[in-house]
Design a protein around this motif. Structure first.
Motif, short mmCIF file in Angstrom:
data_model
loop_
_atom_site.label_atom_id
_atom_site.label_comp_id
_atom_site.label_asym_id
_atom_site.label_seq_id
_atom_site.Cartn_x
_atom_site.Cartn_y
_atom_site.Cartn_z
N MET A 1 0.85 -1.22 -0.11
CA MET A 1 -0.08 0.02 -0.01
C MET A 1 0.81 1.33 -0.02
O MET A 1 1.90 1.19 0.50
CB MET A 1 -0.73 -0.05 1.38
N MET A 2 0.49 2.19 -0.74
CA MET A 2 1.04 3.41 -0.92
C MET A 2 1.22 4.10 0.51
O MET A 2 -0.02 4.28 1.23
CB MET A 2 0.35 4.62 -1.80
N PRO A 3 2.28 4.42 1.27
CA PRO A 3 2.18 4.96 2.62
C PRO A 3 1.55 6.37 2.57
O PRO A 3 0.97 6.99 3.83
CB PRO A 3 3.65 5.36 2.86
N PHE A 4 1.59 7.20 1.51
CA PHE A 4 1.34 8.71 1.53
C PHE A 4 0.44 8.98 0.10
O PHE A 4 1.08 8.29 -0.68
CB PHE A 4 2.19 9.78 1.70
N THR A 5 -0.50 9.78 0.16
CA THR A 5 -0.93 10.13 -1.50
C THR A 5 -0.66 11.46 -1.78
O THR A 5 -0.45 11.75 -2.88
CB THR A 5 -2.44 10.11 -1.57
N ARG A 6 -0.40 12.35 -0.84
CA ARG A 6 -0.11 13.78 -1.09
C ARG A 6 1.07 14.40 -0.23
O ARG A 6 0.84 14.74 1.09
CB ARG A 6 -1.21 14.72 -1.08
N ILE A 7 2.19 14.43 -0.80
CA ILE A 7 3.36 14.79 0.11
C ILE A 7 3.72 16.24 -0.24
O ILE A 7 3.84 16.66 -1.37
CB ILE A 7 4.65 14.01 -0.36
N THR A 8 4.02 17.02 0.71
CA THR A 8 4.59 18.33 0.48
C THR A 8 5.87 18.43 0.99
O THR A 8 6.45 17.86 2.00
CB THR A 8 3.56 19.56 1.17
N ILE A 9 6.81 19.04 -0.10
CA ILE A 9 8.42 19.16 0.39
C ILE A 9 8.49 20.85 0.59
O ILE A 9 8.19 21.45 -0.46
CB ILE A 9 9.07 18.82 -0.80
N ILE A 10 9.15 21.25 1.40
CA ILE A 10 9.30 22.53 1.78
C ILE A 10 10.99 22.69 1.93
O ILE A 10 11.45 22.19 2.81
CB ILE A 10 8.56 23.13 3.06
N GLY A 11 11.28 23.56 0.85
CA GLY A 11 12.73 23.55 1.02
C GLY A 11 13.22 22.73 -0.48
O GLY A 11 13.29 21.43 -0.14
N LEU A 12 13.42 23.44 -1.79
CA LEU A 12 13.73 22.56 -2.70
C LEU A 12 15.15 22.71 -3.25
O LEU A 12 15.56 22.95 -4.30
CB LEU A 12 12.83 23.32 -3.64
N GLY A 13 16.06 22.41 -2.09
CA GLY A 13 17.31 22.38 -2.58
C GLY A 13 18.01 21.03 -2.88
O GLY A 13 17.01 20.22 -3.38
N LEU A 14 19.12 20.55 -2.55
CA LEU A 14 19.67 19.35 -2.75
C LEU A 14 18.95 18.24 -2.38
O LEU A 14 18.33 17.24 -2.90
CB LEU A 14 21.10 19.07 -2.31
N ILE A 15 18.45 18.25 -0.94
CA ILE A 15 17.52 17.11 -0.49
C ILE A 15 16.25 17.39 -0.85
O ILE A 15 15.73 16.10 -1.34
CB ILE A 15 17.80 17.05 1.05
N GLY A 16 15.46 18.32 -0.96
CA GLY A 16 14.10 18.47 -1.30
C GLY A 16 13.86 18.15 -2.65
O GLY A 16 13.00 17.38 -3.04
N SER A 17 15.01 18.47 -3.50
CA SER A 17 14.85 18.33 -5.05
C SER A 17 14.95 16.80 -5.23
O SER A 17 14.53 15.98 -6.13
CB SER A 17 15.74 19.04 -5.81
N SER A 18 15.81 16.29 -4.46
CA SER A 18 16.33 14.72 -4.59
C SER A 18 14.83 14.02 -4.30
O SER A 18 14.56 12.75 -4.75
CB SER A 18 17.60 14.37 -3.95
N LEU A 19 14.44 14.46 -3.37
CA LEU A 19 13.17 13.84 -2.49
C LEU A 19 12.11 13.96 -3.57
O LEU A 19 11.36 12.90 -4.08
CB LEU A 19 12.74 14.53 -1.27
N ALA A 20 11.93 14.98 -4.25
CA ALA A 20 10.79 15.15 -5.30
C ALA A 20 11.07 14.31 -6.56
O ALA A 20 10.41 13.43 -6.92
CB ALA A 20 10.82 16.73 -5.80
N HIS A 21 12.46 14.14 -7.01
CA HIS A 21 12.65 13.46 -8.13
C HIS A 21 12.44 11.86 -7.69
O HIS A 21 12.20 11.18 -8.48
CB HIS A 21 14.19 13.38 -8.41
N ALA A 22 12.88 11.62 -6.32
CA ALA A 22 12.85 10.28 -6.26
C ALA A 22 11.32 9.65 -5.86
O ALA A 22 10.91 8.78 -6.42
CB ALA A 22 13.59 9.96 -4.80
N ILE A 23 10.31 10.54 -5.53
CA ILE A 23 9.15 10.15 -5.02
C ILE A 23 8.54 10.00 -6.48
O ILE A 23 7.84 9.07 -6.76
CB ILE A 23 8.29 11.28 -4.19
N ARG A 24 8.78 10.94 -7.46
CA ARG A 24 7.96 10.85 -8.62
C ARG A 24 8.55 9.79 -9.53
O ARG A 24 7.83 8.95 -10.21
CB ARG A 24 8.22 12.19 -9.55
#
Ligand SMILES: NC(=O)c1ccc[n+]([C@@H]2O[C@H](COP(=O)([O-])OP(=O)(O)OC[C@H]3O[C@@H](n4cnc5c(N)ncnc54)[C@H](O)[C@@H]3O)[C@@H](O)[C@H]2O)c1
Ligand SMILES: O=C(O)C(=O)C[C@]1(C(=O)O)C=C[C@@H](O)C=C1
Length: 302
Positions: A1-24
């Motif tokens: 099962m998907m652990p979450f359906t709507r994730i918000t990332i605040i701070g789009l630097g190295l870690i935030g942008s890596s998380l966005a790429h990885a989740i997508r």
């Protein structure tokens, strides 16, 4: 099962942008919303299509989130928490990725005393920062240390754990204060040493800058990579993890003095024994398969 359906990332630097790429990349049905305090960063994030949606205010980014991850520098965590306080849904889980935890958790708790918080620090990074530095595979086969405060809902912990596993990380649980002590020696001390040695080399009057650059192909080059790490983030880490870092620096200084004495008194046996022990440590790290990521990730992105 998907652990979450709507994730918000605040701070789009190295870690935030890596998380966005990885989740997508690895959880493509999850909707990713992003926000950054910097208009320039938001503009870049929109241009590179980093998230499904980028909002101009922090509040708007969290209104329908089931997980919010703060990926701002440690010194900005409290302000970021304050900015979402009025809009964070009561059932949403809050996470953050700070490199040190105890004082950051306490600062967030002052602003959001009742929030369900599951901090998750990925022990993965590079010397680069900003929204274009991120990449989807940053967390693959790297540790992510969860430091939930005592009494945190185990289901919330399991959901955050599942998210990080899905994007490739291995999970470890730690008490926040213990985390800060471990990271002080394994991450924060190496950074302060790198910042020092590179600064000292460039300060030496008889070693010109061009010689430093010319002969930096060996060990010194590895230090310059680390010493190129983000000044804001590392200023914040040393201030926020002051006690643990000072404790480790004290130990380090004592050990350095011992080696200094061995050199002064020509004690080759002491030097040989010490270097043999450290060589064995390096070899056991390689045997455990933990050697591959950090230096290579940095070099791919130079
Ligand atoms: N760089 C690493 O190697 C690494 C590794 C693991 C964890 N971390 C931790 O992750 C966090 C982020 O680090 P990073 O390397 O991605 O930093 P970064 O400098 O690349 O990005 C931070 C972003 O946060 C934004 N920001 C600052 N204050 C803000 C606020 N109040 N609200 C919204 N946005 C804000 C900045 O504009 C910037 O875009 C830090 O807490 C750091 O300790 C870093
Ligand atoms: O490889 C690097 O560039 C890093 O510095 C990554 C590193 C580390 O020290 O291991 C830096 C800070 C983080 O909190 C986690 C990872």
């Amino acid at each position: 099962m998907m652990p979450f359906t709507r994730i918000t990332i605040i701070g789009l630097g190295l870690i935030g942008s890596s998380l966005a790429h990885a989740i997508r990349a690895y959880l493509p049905t999850v909707r990713v919303t992003g926000h950054d305090a910097s208009p320039q960063v938001r503009e870049i994030a929109r241009r590179i299509d980093l998230c499904d949606d980028i909002t101009d205010t922090a509040g708007a980014s969290v209104v329908d989130a089931d997980l919010v991850i703060l990926c701002v520098p440690p010194g900005g965590m409290k302000a970021a928490a304050m900015a979402i306080a009025d809009d964070l849904p009561a059932e949403a889980i809050l996470s953050e990725t700070a490199s040190c935890q105890a004082s950051i958790i306490a600062a967030i708790r002052e602003v959001l005393p009742d929030v369900t918080m599951v901090p998750a620090h990925p022990v993965a990074g590079t010397e680069n920062s900003g929204p274009e530095a991120g990449f989807a595979t940053l967390f693959q086969n790297r540790w992510c240390i969860l430091t939930p405060p005592e009494g945190t809902d185990p289901i919330a912990i399991a959901r955050v754990e599942e998210l990080w596993k899905r994007i490739g990380a291995n999970i470890e649980m730690m008490d926040p204060a213990h985390h800060d002590l471990v990271l002080a020696i394994t991450s924060h001390l190496p950074h302060i040493i790198a910042y020092t040695i590179v600064g000292t080399a460039s300060d030496l009057e008889d070693v010109t800058r061009s010689e430093v650059i010319k002969f930096s192909a060996g060990g010194f080059r590895d230090f310059t990579r680390i010493a190129a790490s983000d000044p804001t983030m590392w200023r914040d880490v040393f201030l926020a993890n002051k006690d643990a870092v000072l404790e480790m620096l004290q130990r380090f200084t004592e050990d350095l003095t011992q080696l200094q004495r061995a050199i002064r008194w020509g004690d080759g046996e002491a030097l040989f024994d010490h270097f043999s022990k450290t060589r064995a440590i390096r070899r056991s790290i390689i045997e455990q398969g933990q050697d591959d990521a950090a230096p290579d990730f940095g070099r791919h992105h130079e």
